[in-house]
Scaffold this motif. Structure first.
Motif, PDB file in Angstrom:
ATOM      1  N   GLY A 226       0.751  -1.100   0.010  1.00  0.00           N
ATOM      2  CA  GLY A 226       0.092  -0.004  -0.011  1.00  0.00           C
ATOM      3  C   GLY A 226       1.001   1.271  -0.027  1.00  0.00           C
ATOM      4  O   GLY A 226       2.024   1.208   0.306  1.00  0.00           O
ATOM      5  N   LYS A 227       0.309   2.258  -0.486  1.00  0.00           N
ATOM      6  CA  LYS A 227       1.121   3.545  -0.641  1.00  0.00           C
ATOM      7  C   LYS A 227       1.626   3.989   0.858  1.00  0.00           C
ATOM      8  O   LYS A 227       2.780   4.260   1.272  1.00  0.00           O
ATOM      9  N   HIS A 228       0.648   3.935   2.049  1.00  0.00           N
ATOM     10  CA  HIS A 228       0.904   3.846   3.464  1.00  0.00           C
ATOM     11  C   HIS A 228       0.040   2.984   3.984  1.00  0.00           C
ATOM     12  O   HIS A 228      -0.891   2.661   3.498  1.00  0.00           O
ATOM     13  N   ASN A 229       0.494   2.873   5.353  1.00  0.00           N
ATOM     14  CA  ASN A 229      -0.479   2.165   6.206  1.00  0.00           C
ATOM     15  C   ASN A 229      -1.076   3.048   7.243  1.00  0.00           C
ATOM     16  O   ASN A 229      -0.593   4.373   7.669  1.00  0.00           O
ATOM     17  N   ILE A 230      -2.576   2.839   7.324  1.00  0.00           N
ATOM     18  CA  ILE A 230      -3.375   3.927   8.080  1.00  0.00           C
ATOM     19  C   ILE A 230      -3.098   3.917   9.437  1.00  0.00           C
ATOM     20  O   ILE A 230      -3.457   4.945  10.120  1.00  0.00           O
ATOM     21  N   ASP A 231      -2.016   3.200  10.116  1.00  0.00           N
ATOM     22  CA  ASP A 231      -1.833   3.393  11.283  1.00  0.00           C
ATOM     23  C   ASP A 231      -0.783   4.114  11.750  1.00  0.00           C
ATOM     24  O   ASP A 231      -1.025   5.252  12.313  1.00  0.00           O
ATOM     25  N   LEU A 232       0.346   3.831  11.261  1.00  0.00           N
ATOM     26  CA  LEU A 232       1.520   4.679  11.606  1.00  0.00           C
ATOM     27  C   LEU A 232       1.834   5.883  10.626  1.00  0.00           C
ATOM     28  O   LEU A 232       2.636   6.789  10.745  1.00  0.00           O
ATOM     29  N   ASP A 233       1.361   5.299   9.227  1.00  0.00           N
ATOM     30  CA  ASP A 233       1.171   6.662   8.252  1.00  0.00           C
ATOM     31  C   ASP A 233       2.611   7.083   7.881  1.00  0.00           C
ATOM     32  O   ASP A 233       2.754   8.200   7.263  1.00  0.00           O
ATOM     33  N   SER A 234       3.679   6.292   8.062  1.00  0.00           N
ATOM     34  CA  SER A 234       4.867   7.161   7.542  1.00  0.00           C
ATOM     35  C   SER A 234       5.192   6.798   6.117  1.00  0.00           C
ATOM     36  O   SER A 234       5.800   7.700   5.347  1.00  0.00           O
ATOM     37  N   GLY A 235       4.567   5.685   5.315  1.00  0.00           N
ATOM     38  CA  GLY A 235       4.981   5.551   4.141  1.00  0.00           C
ATOM     39  C   GLY A 235       6.205   5.049   3.715  1.00  0.00           C
ATOM     40  O   GLY A 235       6.616   5.005   2.725  1.00  0.00           O
TER      41      GLY A 235
ATOM     42  N   LEU B  57       6.005  -1.679  -6.315  1.00  0.00           N
ATOM     43  CA  LEU B  57       5.283  -0.466  -6.316  1.00  0.00           C
ATOM     44  C   LEU B  57       4.487  -0.513  -4.973  1.00  0.00           C
ATOM     45  O   LEU B  57       4.118  -1.473  -4.262  1.00  0.00           O
ATOM     46  N   THR B  58       4.470   0.841  -4.736  1.00  0.00           N
ATOM     47  CA  THR B  58       3.336   1.348  -3.747  1.00  0.00           C
ATOM     48  C   THR B  58       2.024   1.590  -4.315  1.00  0.00           C
ATOM     49  O   THR B  58       2.167   2.606  -5.450  1.00  0.00           O
ATOM     50  N   ILE B  59       0.870   1.426  -4.143  1.00  0.00           N
ATOM     51  CA  ILE B  59      -0.500   1.404  -4.710  1.00  0.00           C
ATOM     52  C   ILE B  59      -1.214   2.727  -3.801  1.00  0.00           C
ATOM     53  O   ILE B  59      -1.422   2.640  -2.744  1.00  0.00           O
ATOM     54  N   GLU B  60      -1.737   3.678  -4.601  1.00  0.00           N
ATOM     55  CA  GLU B  60      -2.535   4.637  -4.413  1.00  0.00           C
ATOM     56  C   GLU B  60      -3.958   4.112  -4.480  1.00  0.00           C
ATOM     57  O   GLU B  60      -4.279   3.417  -5.396  1.00  0.00           O
ATOM     58  N   LYS B  61      -4.844   4.924  -3.980  1.00  0.00           N
ATOM     59  CA  LYS B  61      -6.468   4.673  -4.114  1.00  0.00           C
ATOM     60  C   LYS B  61      -6.837   4.974  -5.651  1.00  0.00           C
ATOM     61  O   LYS B  61      -6.063   5.825  -6.026  1.00  0.00           O
ATOM     62  N   GLY B  62      -7.566   4.226  -5.996  1.00  0.00           N
ATOM     63  CA  GLY B  62      -8.092   4.438  -7.333  1.00  0.00           C
ATOM     64  C   GLY B  62      -7.391   3.869  -8.465  1.00  0.00           C
ATOM     65  O   GLY B  62      -8.413   3.823  -9.620  1.00  0.00           O
ATOM     66  N   LEU B  63      -6.678   2.779  -8.075  1.00  0.00           N
ATOM     67  CA  LEU B  63      -6.067   2.025  -9.242  1.00  0.00           C
ATOM     68  C   LEU B  63      -6.897   0.930  -9.571  1.00  0.00           C
ATOM     69  O   LEU B  63      -7.469   0.422 -10.458  1.00  0.00           O
ATOM     70  N   VAL B  64      -7.476   0.100  -8.299  1.00  0.00           N
ATOM     71  CA  VAL B  64      -8.349  -0.791  -8.372  1.00  0.00           C
ATOM     72  C   VAL B  64      -9.227  -0.827  -7.283  1.00  0.00           C
ATOM     73  O   VAL B  64      -9.047   0.091  -6.198  1.00  0.00           O
TER      74      VAL B  64
ATOM     75  N   ALA C 155       3.044   5.459  -5.014  1.00  0.00           N
ATOM     76  CA  ALA C 155       1.769   5.858  -5.161  1.00  0.00           C
ATOM     77  C   ALA C 155       1.260   5.852  -6.591  1.00  0.00           C
ATOM     78  O   ALA C 155       0.713   6.753  -7.336  1.00  0.00           O
ATOM     79  N   VAL C 156       1.429   4.574  -7.029  1.00  0.00           N
ATOM     80  CA  VAL C 156       0.837   4.087  -8.281  1.00  0.00           C
ATOM     81  C   VAL C 156      -0.530   4.276  -8.618  1.00  0.00           C
ATOM     82  O   VAL C 156      -1.306   3.630  -7.897  1.00  0.00           O
ATOM     83  N   GLN C 157      -0.862   5.114  -9.748  1.00  0.00           N
ATOM     84  CA  GLN C 157      -2.304   4.960  -9.948  1.00  0.00           C
ATOM     85  C   GLN C 157      -2.933   4.371 -11.361  1.00  0.00           C
ATOM     86  O   GLN C 157      -4.063   4.454 -11.785  1.00  0.00           O
ATOM     87  N   GLY C 158      -1.821   4.028 -12.208  1.00  0.00           N
ATOM     88  CA  GLY C 158      -2.012   3.268 -13.400  1.00  0.00           C
ATOM     89  C   GLY C 158      -0.952   2.593 -13.625  1.00  0.00           C
ATOM     90  O   GLY C 158       0.158   2.754 -13.200  1.00  0.00           O
TER      91      GLY C 158
END
Lengths: 699, 263
Positions: free
Chosen positions: B121-130, B181-188, B147-150
């Motif tokens: 994932g692009k980052h994790n929602i807990d510690l959010d360091s990415g 790759l780290t994935i951004e929201k919106g790709l899938v 932060a891949v979107q395509g």
């Protein structure tokens, strides 16, 4: 009349009919097993009321009257047809019971003549609807017109035969005259009295043979047309589901079915029960269902009539493959046909296993249904839709994992936080802050458990309903408690959205909690919770006296424990919730409650009570975008309510409230208040000093 | 092609977070946890890639976490991953994402065949360091696109083209494979696992690695030290201004000037 011709005619046509009937019977048996012959007494009663007395028919007045004339006429004329068949062998036969100049014979012949005319009139009314008015709800087929034509000709032929026969047998020195016991026949005789003997003999024979042949042709057309209902409707009414209307049948042993790789829900046509197939046979395409369907009326892809007809067409078109598949003779029937009530191997290939989602029923059709039961309430022959649609959703959700994306948020919220919005479970009782409402853990001796439900617990608007109800109960001195964080969603939205597995988890968890506290009586403000707790938790060991707050509060007013004394000057229109009204026949308590408030003028929209249109939120629609159409359901409903020119739109369901509030806002009619019946009552009873708003609460 | 997807168990975004009294972390008892939503994008991408291409041999999911994290692996397996690696040892418990990446890298290196594509994932929602994705790429010595979107993967699986949104523009990045790759929201859109797949997931293999298997875990020198965690200050009380529009405006300006001191 010629006995040989009659014998031949009967043998050939009855033979063909028997063959057709067997075809339909075998196709019916393709369906999965289902038990529908318990409680025969109740079944006979309903068959009398709905099949023979045609109770639902006159919901469309003139079509209903015309249909009653034809139906009752056919019942009466059945004997006449038998008499005519017997005359093929024994001239002047009256089946030994209906001889002329006997009481029975005269009464029957009078009755017969009356109904010959009524049937003809009925058929003419129907022809008028089809050819002149062209009612949009109907399928305008040639078949319909031909059948009605056959009926009219049959009736004319019957009278012609009677009339000619009378003139021929009147005797040389007597004249024909009007006969009270044979009004139609004798009038025809009067018209024919000057005709020659040859002509009369011809007319008598023609009338006789036309009538007799048409009856037999008609009989043979039935299994291949929508007029099959003439044969199947009475059994279909007799074999209807006797369970509470709101109850969906559970999928039994989900884990076992998964182990055995059986389908959850309905994927292929043979997974519908034989009774569902009888439903398909019975549909007459009158279109009353679709005429009342909120999805259909706002331009969605769903039309209940076409749902049934599409499945029937698929069934008929694939008759051969389906029957062969059932018998295991089409090469892929290696595992035969399951006998486990819908569970079926997912063997590939063969029409037997064709996925109905691929080309027969568009998923958008399934997702447009609000489960409002307007269609089922309307259908004169008790064809059901909600169970079938939910069964197909069950397959879509659980097997294919395919459903409108927004529902995933609801499912996940339910899975992780026990409510479809995903609010924190430990904040579930926050709505009651400052009201000093005890948890049942603190007050295990409570007489009543107030089941709050997710929307009244978390939705800011619906919270006010929960608060009003709690305040009123306190004022009336009711000893009640809530579950608080121990309460979970009943699972209704999951179940209606096809996520049966998730529903069952909630049913098991909640019944365990409720039974753990030995809860006997539950009050709830949410009709969806009400329906699930009352009708569906029994399958999971939960048996409670469940009362909707409209009944509960109305009782408190009736017994004088609540006194609505302060006038509330308002013109109020009440909106019926589907899950209260059509699901549970509760139309009067909310209205009684509103009427008990001084100053209230209650008005009714045209579409009211069991014809009240859905708000658009039921069947998990609340948690998804509406399917594409011409209009939103809640907007249409709001328009209907606004036509009564009210100051207040009152409802008794948190989902209806949300939809109508949005509807009013969309029409810039925020001047019209949207209030729950409990909030209306509280205005009149008056709030006590211990009532506090959450903001100023000290707890 | 072999794809690895990294997942983490995190608190549900709607859960009420309670900080431990000593500020060393958060209370985990009774805390609702889920698979990190950004990591789920990664799992979905991996599964979709396998569905689209004929050359994907295996989709493996790896998770660093305690026993309770096995649920997250089950979710990924139900979504379509073939097998799972659960890196589980009390020694690995940390609030240091660079250390997490180091341990994961050591665990991944144990797989002899290696992976052509690693997704996080692009980052994790807990510690959010990415930090996990880029650090992991660094430790594994593979290129990384964040932060891949395509995404398009070349037919021969030797390279990929990724699209990422940056301030005011879209960046197109070409990259040789193996890559991370780290994935951004919106790709899938992550799928909702069907019940039969949930059942099948129970039978898929889960390999557990402990500190005994990852001997080099201690060699990590990278990272940050968590000093303390404290809850955000409570939201200040809302003040409602009432009266005629003119009065309200006057009062508002006065408060902004005197109390908030922003104008």
């Amino acid at each position: 009349m010629n006995p040989i011709i009659m014998a031949l005619l009967l043998a050939v046509s009855l033979g063909i009919f028997a063959w057709s009937f067997m075809r339909r019977w075998k196709l019916l048996m393709v369906g999965s097993p289902e038990m529908r012959w318990d409680n025969v007494g109740e079944r006979i009663k309903r068959t009398w009321v709905y099949a023979f007395a045609q109770k639902r028919m006159t919901r469309y007045t003139w079509a209903g009257v015309a249909h009653r004339m034809i139906f009752t006429g056919f019942m009466v004329l059945l004997i006449r047809s038998l008499i005519l068949f017997s005359r093929g062998f024994i001239p002047d036969s009256s089946l030994l019971l209906f001889q002329p100049h006997t009481l029975l014979g005269d009464v029957y012949s009078l009755l017969k003549d009356i109904f010959v005319v009524l049937v003809m009139l009925g058929a003419i009314v129907f022809l008028y609807y089809r050819l002149v008015v062209k009612l949009p709800r109907m399928t305008k087929s040639t078949e319909g017109v031909i059948i009605l034509g056959i009926i009219v000709v049959m009736m004319v032929a019957d009278v012609l035969y009677d009339g000619a026969w009378m003139v021929l047998h009147v005797g040389a020195d007597a004249n024909v005259g009007f006969n009270v016991w044979e009004p139609a026949g004798s009038v025809m005789a009067l018209m024919l009295q000057n005709a020659g003997t040859g002509m009369l003999t011809f007319l008598a024979h023609a009338g006789f043979w036309i009538h007799v042949s048409l009856v037999l042709i008609f009989l043979n057309v039935l299994p291949y047309s929508k007029h099959f209902h003439i044969i199947t409707a009475i059994p279909n009414v007799f074999l209807q589901d006797l369970n509470p209307k709101g109850r969906l049948a559970p999928i039994v042993d989900i884990e076992g079915k998964l182990e055995r790789e059986e389908t959850l829900g309905i994927k292929s046509i043979n997974q519908f029960s034989w009774k569902s197939i009888l439903d398909f046979y019975t549909c007459t395409e009158c279109g009353r269902c679709s005429d009342q369907c909120p999805a259909n009326n706002t331009g969605k892809k769903l039309s209940p009539k076409h749902f049934t007809v599409d499945l029937r067409n698929f069934l008929y078109e694939n008759e051969k493959g389906l029957v062969a598949g059932k018998n295991g003779t089409n090469g892929n029937g290696t595992n035969g046909h399951g006998s486990n009530g819908g569970g079926e191997s997912t063997d590939e290939g063969g029409i037997h296993y064709k996925d109905l989602i691929d080309g027969v029923i568009d998923p958008e059709v399934l997702w447009a249904c609000t489960t409002c039961r307007a269609c089922e309430t309307e259908c004169p022959v008790f064809i059901t839709y909600v169970d079938k649609i939910v069964d197909m959703r069950r397959y879509l959700v659980q097997e294919r994992g395919e459903f409108p994306n927004e529902l995933q948020t609801a499912f996940r919220g339910l899975e992780s936080n026990m409510n479809p919005w995903g609010f924190a479970p430990d904040e579930r009782a926050n709505w009651a802050s400052g009201l000093d409402v005890p948890l049942i853990a603190e007050n295990p001796e409570a007489d009543v458990l107030f089941w709050v439900g997710c929307a009244p617990s978390y939705d800011d608007r619906a919270k006010k309903t929960a608060r009003a109800t709690a305040i009123l109960m306190k004022q009336a001195g009711v000893n009640f408690a809530i579950l608080g964080p121990e309460e979970q969603c009943t699972g209704d939205p999951a179940r209606r959205a096809g996520n049966e597995f998730l529903f069952q988890m909630f049913a098991e968890a909640n019944t365990e909690t409720l039974n753990g506290y030995n809860v006997k009586k539950i009050v709830t403000t949410c009709p969806h919770c009400y329906n699930t707790l009352d009708h569906e938790y029994g399958d999971y060991g939960g048996h409670y006296e469940v009362v909707h707050h409209s009944d509960f509060l109305a009782d408190l007013v009736r017994s004088g424990k609540l006194k609505p004394t302060q006038p509330v000057k308002a013109k109020v229109v009440y909106h019926d919730s589907c899950y209260l009204g059509r699901y549970n026949d509760m139309y009067d308590s909310p209205r009684d409650l509103l009427r008990s408030i001084p100053g209230v003028t209650l008005v009714e929209p045209v579409e009211t009570r069991d014809r009240g249109m859905c708000c658009g939120a039921g069947g998990a629609q609340m948690f998804k975008e509406e399917e594409s159409g011409e209009e939103r359901v809640n907007e249409r409903r709001t328009e209907q309510l606004l036509k009564t020119d009210p100051n207040v739109v009152s409802s008794a369901c948190p989902f209806c409230m949300r939809m109508l509030t949005d509807g009013l806002a969309g029409k810039d009619r925020e001047d019209v208040e949207q209030l729950d019946i409990a909030e209306m009552l509280l205005r009149s009873v008056g709030e006590t000093p211990n009532e506090a708003t959450p903001e100023t609460a000290s707890t | 092609m072999r794809i690895l997807t990294v997942v983490k168990q995190v608190p549900d975004s709607n859960a009420t977070i309670k900080v431990k009294g000593d500020g060393s972390g958060i209370e985990t008892a009774g805390l609702k946890t889920v698979c990190d939503p950004f990591d789920e994008f990664g799992v979905e991408l991996a599964v979709q890639t396998r569905e689209k291409r004929s050359d994907v041999d295996e989709v493996v999911v790896i998770c660093l976490g305690d026993d309770s994290a096995s649920g997250v692996l089950r979710t990924a397996l139900a979504m379509g991953a073939d097998r799972a690696i659960h890196v589980n040892d009390p020694k690995f418990e940390s609030m240091n994402e660079l250390f997490d990446a180091w341990v994961l890298a050591e665990a991944i290196k144990k797989d002899e065949k290696g992976f052509d594509l690693i997704v996080c994932g692009k980052h994790n929602i807990d510690l959010d360091s990415g930090a996990v994705g880029p650090a992991l790429a660094e430790f594994l010595n593979v290129p990384h696109v964040g932060a891949v979107q395509g995404l398009e993967i070349a037919d021969d699986g030797s390279s990929l083209t990724a699209r990422r949104r940056i301030e005011g523009a879209e960046e197109v990045v070409e990259c040789s494979m193996p890559a991370l790759l780290t994935i951004e929201k919106g790709l899938v859109e992550p799928r909702y696992p069907s019940l039969p797949n949930l059942m099948k997931a129970k039978k898929k293999p889960v390999e557990v690695l402990t500190s005994a298997d990852i001997s080099d875990a201690d060699a990590s020198t990278a990272g940050t030290d968590l000093v303390s965690i404290s809850p955000p200050p409570p939201r200040p009380e809302c003040k409602m201004i009432e009266g005629e529009p003119e009065e309200m405006a006057r009062e508002l300006v006065k408060l902004l000037r005197e109390e908030a001191k922003v104008v």
